[in-house]
Design a protein around this motif. Structure first.
Motif, PDB file in Angstrom:
ATOM      1  N   UNK A  26     -53.046 -31.353 -23.729  1.00 25.80           N
ATOM      2  CA  UNK A  26     -53.064 -32.072 -24.760  1.00 25.80           C
ATOM      3  C   UNK A  26     -51.462 -32.476 -25.104  1.00 25.80           C
ATOM      4  N   UNK A  27     -50.864 -32.939 -24.258  1.00 25.07           N
ATOM      5  CA  UNK A  27     -49.364 -33.260 -24.507  1.00 25.07           C
ATOM      6  C   UNK A  27     -49.115 -34.588 -24.812  1.00 25.07           C
ATOM      7  N   UNK A  28     -48.669 -34.965 -26.019  1.00 26.46           N
ATOM      8  CA  UNK A  28     -48.389 -36.137 -26.535  1.00 26.46           C
ATOM      9  C   UNK A  28     -46.918 -36.288 -27.254  1.00 26.46           C
ATOM     10  N   UNK A  29     -46.286 -37.351 -26.973  1.00 28.85           N
ATOM     11  CA  UNK A  29     -44.973 -37.713 -27.712  1.00 28.85           C
ATOM     12  C   UNK A  29     -44.377 -38.759 -27.113  1.00 28.85           C
ATOM     13  N   UNK A  30     -43.146 -39.352 -27.507  1.00 29.25           N
ATOM     14  CA  UNK A  30     -42.618 -40.460 -27.455  1.00 29.25           C
ATOM     15  C   UNK A  30     -41.319 -40.467 -27.164  1.00 29.25           C
ATOM     16  N   UNK A  31     -40.549 -41.242 -26.435  1.00 35.40           N
ATOM     17  CA  UNK A  31     -39.195 -41.339 -26.257  1.00 35.40           C
ATOM     18  C   UNK A  31     -38.649 -42.661 -26.526  1.00 35.40           C
ATOM     19  N   UNK A  32     -37.518 -43.054 -27.374  1.00 42.35           N
ATOM     20  CA  UNK A  32     -36.938 -44.101 -27.542  1.00 42.35           C
ATOM     21  C   UNK A  32     -36.066 -44.607 -26.636  1.00 42.35           C
ATOM     22  N   UNK A  33     -35.841 -45.845 -26.611  1.00 43.55           N
ATOM     23  CA  UNK A  33     -34.510 -46.448 -25.576  1.00 43.55           C
ATOM     24  C   UNK A  33     -33.356 -45.715 -26.257  1.00 43.55           C
ATOM     25  N   UNK A  34     -32.492 -45.400 -25.197  1.00 45.30           N
ATOM     26  CA  UNK A  34     -31.164 -44.955 -25.310  1.00 45.30           C
ATOM     27  C   UNK A  34     -31.275 -43.532 -26.159  1.00 45.30           C
ATOM     28  N   UNK A  35     -32.397 -42.969 -26.482  1.00 44.08           N
ATOM     29  CA  UNK A  35     -32.364 -41.759 -27.370  1.00 44.08           C
ATOM     30  C   UNK A  35     -31.747 -40.444 -26.257  1.00 44.08           C
ATOM     31  N   UNK A  36     -31.546 -39.584 -26.602  1.00 43.14           N
ATOM     32  CA  UNK A  36     -31.355 -38.213 -25.996  1.00 43.14           C
ATOM     33  C   UNK A  36     -32.401 -37.109 -26.418  1.00 43.14           C
TER      34      UNK A  36
END
Length: 228
Positions: A26-36
């Motif tokens: 049940x892994x859910x997450x998001x990463x934004x552009x240019x993010x670290x």
């Protein structure tokens, strides 16, 4: 800012003898552009497995992954390879340089294979950026561990990837050399606008990123915004 990586309800198991070993749940997450972004956790927590799934190197049992605006669940092996070649960079703990090629060739050959007309010029510029302008014609065996990892970083950024996945990038380096490689990754992240996703057991490195995802036993235990 747009999302470059979106993970929803990811599950992954492996067969171990007659048993099914649940690696991610049940892994859910998001990463934004240019993010670290850092993924941390103890050995066996599923960090590297998660990285491989996000990069399309393996398939989940269930759940969805959107990478660079594409649902990679819907792509076949060849299509995923094309997406990686165009949009994704990798840095590994063990450098993965070709021993029979010079530093310049290790960076330029992948570009040549993709049809880049000025591969050698691009490779030279990147190697100068990472402080290896005087090591262009050295083979990996003639370079220190830190220098080899800097060649690997230059190669990873050579196709100007939208997102770079780094798996324990300083794991085989001493503390001082590791810090130099870390700084290099963050500097290039800013300069080239590449999203940076780092898998690490090093909490100090993780705290230099904007967001930290903590795993334990294949589950998310926290999602933190770093103070750095």
């Amino acid at each position: 800012m747009a999302r470059i990586l979106n993970v929803n309800n990811l599950e992954k198991s492996y067969s171990s003898g007659s048993k099914q070993l649940k690696v991610l749940q049940d892994i859910s997450f998001n990463v934004e552009e240019r993010e670290t972004f850092a993924i941390v956790g103890p050995s066996g927590s599923g960090k590297t497995t998660l990285l491989g799934l996000c990069a399309g190197l393996d398939r989940p049992d269930s759940g969805e992954i959107s990478l660079c605006g594409t649902n990679i669940n819907l792509l076949n092996e060849d299509q995923r390879a094309v997406l990686r070649n165009k949009k994704v960079g990798f840095v590994f703990q063990d450098f993965q340089l070709l021993q029979t090629l010079t530093a310049l060739e290790n960076v330029s050959v992948p570009l040549e294979l993709q049809g880049e007309k000025h591969a050698s010029v691009t490779a030279r510029d990147l190697l100068e950026k990472v402080g290896l302008g005087d090591r262009l014609h050295h083979y990996p065996s003639q370079l220190s561990g830190g220098e080899q990892q800097r060649v690997a970083v230059a190669r990873a950024f050579s196709n100007r990837p939208d997102i770079l996945f780094a798996d324990e990038p300083t794991g085989n380096l001493d503390a001082i050399t590791g810090e130099k490689v870390e700084q290099l990754l963050f500097d290039l992240n800013k300069e080239l606008g590449t999203t940076l996703v780092i898998v690490t057991h090093d909490i100090e490195l993780a705290q230099k990123t904007r967001k930290i995802l903590r795993l334990k036993g294949g589950k998310i235990v926290s999602k933190d915004i770093s103070a750095s």
